[in-house]
Design a protein around this motif. Sequence first.
Motif, PDB file in Angstrom:
ATOM      1  N   THR A 189       0.857  -1.121   0.170  1.00  0.00           N
ATOM      2  CA  THR A 189      -0.110   0.054  -0.099  1.00  0.00           C
ATOM      3  C   THR A 189       0.713   1.192  -0.063  1.00  0.00           C
ATOM      4  O   THR A 189       1.785   1.473   0.882  1.00  0.00           O
ATOM      5  CB  THR A 189      -0.921  -0.030   1.203  1.00  0.00           C
ATOM      6  N   ALA A 190       0.693   2.145  -0.955  1.00  0.00           N
ATOM      7  CA  ALA A 190       1.560   3.282  -0.916  1.00  0.00           C
ATOM      8  C   ALA A 190       1.110   4.398  -0.219  1.00  0.00           C
ATOM      9  O   ALA A 190      -0.585   4.472  -0.028  1.00  0.00           O
ATOM     10  CB  ALA A 190       1.406   3.935  -2.453  1.00  0.00           C
ATOM     11  N   PRO A 191       1.908   5.425   0.366  1.00  0.00           N
ATOM     12  CA  PRO A 191       1.448   6.685   1.006  1.00  0.00           C
ATOM     13  C   PRO A 191       0.410   7.152   0.411  1.00  0.00           C
ATOM     14  O   PRO A 191       0.384   7.270  -0.968  1.00  0.00           O
ATOM     15  CB  PRO A 191       2.600   7.376   1.516  1.00  0.00           C
ATOM     16  N   THR A 192      -0.559   8.075   0.875  1.00  0.00           N
ATOM     17  CA  THR A 192      -1.581   8.831   0.511  1.00  0.00           C
ATOM     18  C   THR A 192      -1.388  10.266   1.037  1.00  0.00           C
ATOM     19  O   THR A 192      -1.305  10.638   2.158  1.00  0.00           O
ATOM     20  CB  THR A 192      -2.946   8.284   0.864  1.00  0.00           C
ATOM     21  N   LEU A 193      -1.320  11.316   0.140  1.00  0.00           N
ATOM     22  CA  LEU A 193      -0.864  12.512   0.403  1.00  0.00           C
ATOM     23  C   LEU A 193      -1.929  13.585   0.093  1.00  0.00           C
ATOM     24  O   LEU A 193      -2.874  13.321  -0.661  1.00  0.00           O
ATOM     25  CB  LEU A 193       0.529  13.089  -0.442  1.00  0.00           C
ATOM     26  N   SER A 194      -2.095  14.669   0.934  1.00  0.00           N
ATOM     27  CA  SER A 194      -2.764  15.782   0.681  1.00  0.00           C
ATOM     28  C   SER A 194      -2.239  17.061   0.966  1.00  0.00           C
ATOM     29  O   SER A 194      -1.473  16.982   1.895  1.00  0.00           O
ATOM     30  CB  SER A 194      -4.188  15.344   1.418  1.00  0.00           C
ATOM     31  N   GLU A 195      -2.711  18.110   0.454  1.00  0.00           N
ATOM     32  CA  GLU A 195      -2.075  19.559   0.821  1.00  0.00           C
ATOM     33  C   GLU A 195      -2.864  20.031   2.137  1.00  0.00           C
ATOM     34  O   GLU A 195      -4.147  19.973   1.844  1.00  0.00           O
ATOM     35  CB  GLU A 195      -2.270  20.508  -0.587  1.00  0.00           C
ATOM     36  N   ILE A 196      -2.140  20.557   2.897  1.00  0.00           N
ATOM     37  CA  ILE A 196      -2.629  21.193   4.202  1.00  0.00           C
ATOM     38  C   ILE A 196      -2.495  22.600   4.085  1.00  0.00           C
ATOM     39  O   ILE A 196      -3.661  23.550   4.039  1.00  0.00           O
ATOM     40  CB  ILE A 196      -1.996  20.524   5.248  1.00  0.00           C
ATOM     41  N   THR A 197      -1.463  23.231   3.938  1.00  0.00           N
ATOM     42  CA  THR A 197      -1.102  24.738   3.592  1.00  0.00           C
ATOM     43  C   THR A 197      -0.254  24.952   2.799  1.00  0.00           C
ATOM     44  O   THR A 197       0.780  24.616   2.620  1.00  0.00           O
ATOM     45  CB  THR A 197      -0.562  25.163   5.120  1.00  0.00           C
ATOM     46  N   PRO A 198      -0.740  25.638   1.353  1.00  0.00           N
ATOM     47  CA  PRO A 198      -0.131  25.739   0.383  1.00  0.00           C
ATOM     48  C   PRO A 198       0.969  27.145   0.880  1.00  0.00           C
ATOM     49  O   PRO A 198       0.764  27.857   1.923  1.00  0.00           O
ATOM     50  CB  PRO A 198      -0.971  26.428  -0.949  1.00  0.00           C
ATOM     51  N   VAL A 199       1.908  27.382  -0.373  1.00  0.00           N
ATOM     52  CA  VAL A 199       3.057  28.472  -0.223  1.00  0.00           C
ATOM     53  C   VAL A 199       2.150  29.617  -0.431  1.00  0.00           C
ATOM     54  O   VAL A 199       1.245  29.733  -1.315  1.00  0.00           O
ATOM     55  CB  VAL A 199       3.989  28.206  -1.197  1.00  0.00           C
ATOM     56  N   SER A 200       2.090  30.663   0.763  1.00  0.00           N
ATOM     57  CA  SER A 200       1.639  31.896   0.300  1.00  0.00           C
ATOM     58  C   SER A 200       2.061  32.477  -0.925  1.00  0.00           C
ATOM     59  O   SER A 200       3.243  32.522  -1.156  1.00  0.00           O
ATOM     60  CB  SER A 200       2.005  32.890   1.477  1.00  0.00           C
ATOM     61  N   THR A 201       1.106  33.013  -1.781  1.00  0.00           N
ATOM     62  CA  THR A 201       1.418  33.779  -3.145  1.00  0.00           C
ATOM     63  C   THR A 201       0.753  34.881  -3.240  1.00  0.00           C
ATOM     64  O   THR A 201      -0.466  35.055  -2.981  1.00  0.00           O
ATOM     65  CB  THR A 201       1.100  32.503  -4.154  1.00  0.00           C
ATOM     66  N   PRO A 202       1.475  35.900  -3.922  1.00  0.00           N
ATOM     67  CA  PRO A 202       3.062  35.941  -4.320  1.00  0.00           C
ATOM     68  C   PRO A 202       3.768  36.082  -2.897  1.00  0.00           C
ATOM     69  O   PRO A 202       3.378  36.433  -1.764  1.00  0.00           O
ATOM     70  CB  PRO A 202       3.186  37.223  -4.814  1.00  0.00           C
ATOM     71  N   THR A 203       4.960  35.577  -2.701  1.00  0.00           N
ATOM     72  CA  THR A 203       5.809  35.666  -1.634  1.00  0.00           C
ATOM     73  C   THR A 203       7.237  36.301  -1.700  1.00  0.00           C
ATOM     74  O   THR A 203       7.730  35.836  -3.054  1.00  0.00           O
ATOM     75  CB  THR A 203       5.885  34.313  -0.813  1.00  0.00           C
ATOM     76  N   ASN A 204       7.836  36.782  -1.053  1.00  0.00           N
ATOM     77  CA  ASN A 204       9.182  37.413  -1.152  1.00  0.00           C
ATOM     78  C   ASN A 204      10.105  36.489  -0.199  1.00  0.00           C
ATOM     79  O   ASN A 204      11.337  36.861  -0.231  1.00  0.00           O
ATOM     80  CB  ASN A 204       9.389  38.758  -0.897  1.00  0.00           C
ATOM     81  N   ASN A 205       9.563  35.571   0.006  1.00  0.00           N
ATOM     82  CA  ASN A 205      10.400  34.127   0.837  1.00  0.00           C
ATOM     83  C   ASN A 205      11.033  33.360   0.089  1.00  0.00           C
ATOM     84  O   ASN A 205      10.144  32.678  -0.602  1.00  0.00           O
ATOM     85  CB  ASN A 205       9.678  33.605   2.006  1.00  0.00           C
ATOM     86  N   THR A 206      12.322  33.445  -0.194  1.00  0.00           N
ATOM     87  CA  THR A 206      13.007  32.404  -1.194  1.00  0.00           C
ATOM     88  C   THR A 206      12.897  30.790  -0.593  1.00  0.00           C
ATOM     89  O   THR A 206      13.415  29.997  -1.467  1.00  0.00           O
ATOM     90  CB  THR A 206      14.504  32.843  -1.459  1.00  0.00           C
ATOM     91  N   THR A 207      12.738  30.917   0.559  1.00  0.00           N
ATOM     92  CA  THR A 207      12.679  29.273   1.379  1.00  0.00           C
ATOM     93  C   THR A 207      11.352  29.310   1.874  1.00  0.00           C
ATOM     94  O   THR A 207      11.345  29.221   3.192  1.00  0.00           O
ATOM     95  CB  THR A 207      13.773  29.304   2.042  1.00  0.00           C
ATOM     96  N   PRO A 208      10.219  29.091   1.168  1.00  0.00           N
ATOM     97  CA  PRO A 208       9.135  29.106   1.824  1.00  0.00           C
ATOM     98  C   PRO A 208       8.588  27.930   2.427  1.00  0.00           C
ATOM     99  O   PRO A 208       9.184  26.695   1.913  1.00  0.00           O
ATOM    100  CB  PRO A 208       8.087  29.373   0.532  1.00  0.00           C
ATOM    101  N   ASP A 209       7.877  27.796   3.422  1.00  0.00           N
ATOM    102  CA  ASP A 209       7.247  26.585   3.814  1.00  0.00           C
ATOM    103  C   ASP A 209       5.991  25.848   3.219  1.00  0.00           C
ATOM    104  O   ASP A 209       5.225  26.786   2.672  1.00  0.00           O
ATOM    105  CB  ASP A 209       6.885  26.828   5.378  1.00  0.00           C
ATOM    106  N   TYR A 210       5.706  24.813   3.231  1.00  0.00           N
ATOM    107  CA  TYR A 210       4.630  24.077   2.651  1.00  0.00           C
ATOM    108  C   TYR A 210       4.351  22.956   3.507  1.00  0.00           C
ATOM    109  O   TYR A 210       5.156  21.969   4.099  1.00  0.00           O
ATOM    110  CB  TYR A 210       4.990  23.566   1.244  1.00  0.00           C
ATOM    111  N   ILE A 211       3.050  22.903   3.871  1.00  0.00           N
ATOM    112  CA  ILE A 211       2.650  21.875   4.670  1.00  0.00           C
ATOM    113  C   ILE A 211       1.610  20.765   4.045  1.00  0.00           C
ATOM    114  O   ILE A 211       0.633  21.153   3.354  1.00  0.00           O
ATOM    115  CB  ILE A 211       1.726  22.415   5.829  1.00  0.00           C
TER     116      ILE A 211
END
Length: 323
Positions: free
Chosen positions: A137-159
Amino acid sequence: TSAGAGDTTITFSTLVDGTYDNCTIVVTDAATNGSSALAVTAFTVDTTVPTLSETTPVSTPTNETTPGYTFHSSEAGTITYGGSCTSTTTSAGAGDTTITFSTLVDGTYNDCTIVVTDAAMNGSSALAVTAFTVDTTAPTLSEITPVSTPTNNTTPDYIFNSDEAGTITIGGACASAGATPANATAGDVTITFGTLTDGTYSDCTVTVTDAAMNGSSALAVTAFSVDTTAPVITLLGSTPVTVKAWTTYTDAGATASDTEGGDLTESITTVNPVDTTTVGIYTVTYNVTDSHGNPAAEVTRTVHVEKGFPWPMFLPAVVNPAR
């Protein structure tokens, strides 16, 4: 010690393990006539059971539903399987034997055994196969918090969320930058993308591969833009500027432009402290920040307020209470 006319069954006295190829039988009748020696067909006594040991256990966890397993037997013989595992391989040689288990469903197998019975029908002790888990059984993924856009953060977080732990792989335009951490836990996972250049990222993906090497479907990261380019303020008129005291000073102003936001002139914050009733040097400042949070470099104008004529030196002091 006596034989009758016809078939006679005898039982040999206790024999040790070995091959017996020189045994004979002679029958002497009542008149002391002895028969020719009957050569007993050679035979072997074997009371030693095969000894088994595990050589290569099944990798665990595994996504292989017909995994291989290798064991060692001190003797050749017939294989008997116990517990939840079976195989079409039924013969073992002396030495290492590799078998392939028949198709297994997902689950943990901790009761599988192997017995080898030699030609003399001596059965080995049951070899316990080291427990293993089959996981397809392969893992199942889903998006929780996308990258804020537009952003001036060059190393943004993603959940994102994964229902299994595993190794993270970043794909698309974000692949070269990568992300940390490299491993996901079961549940919500926060990753930080490596340094990204300005631009739009519309094809980034996240994949998680579990311990059994089952890879999830690629999770498409919601598109986002990185913009670290600051607006540019252009001063109108000259600097420095000289004006006479007690005259009216009208600032020439400035314009601002941004690669993403266009004309930001109306958004400029101007601080104009010029007071023509007081001789001195004043600095007018101009600032603006674009919608992505990028501040422009501050632009300034220097204004000199000098004495003028006629100087109102005889006016009452109350004319300029602030002096």
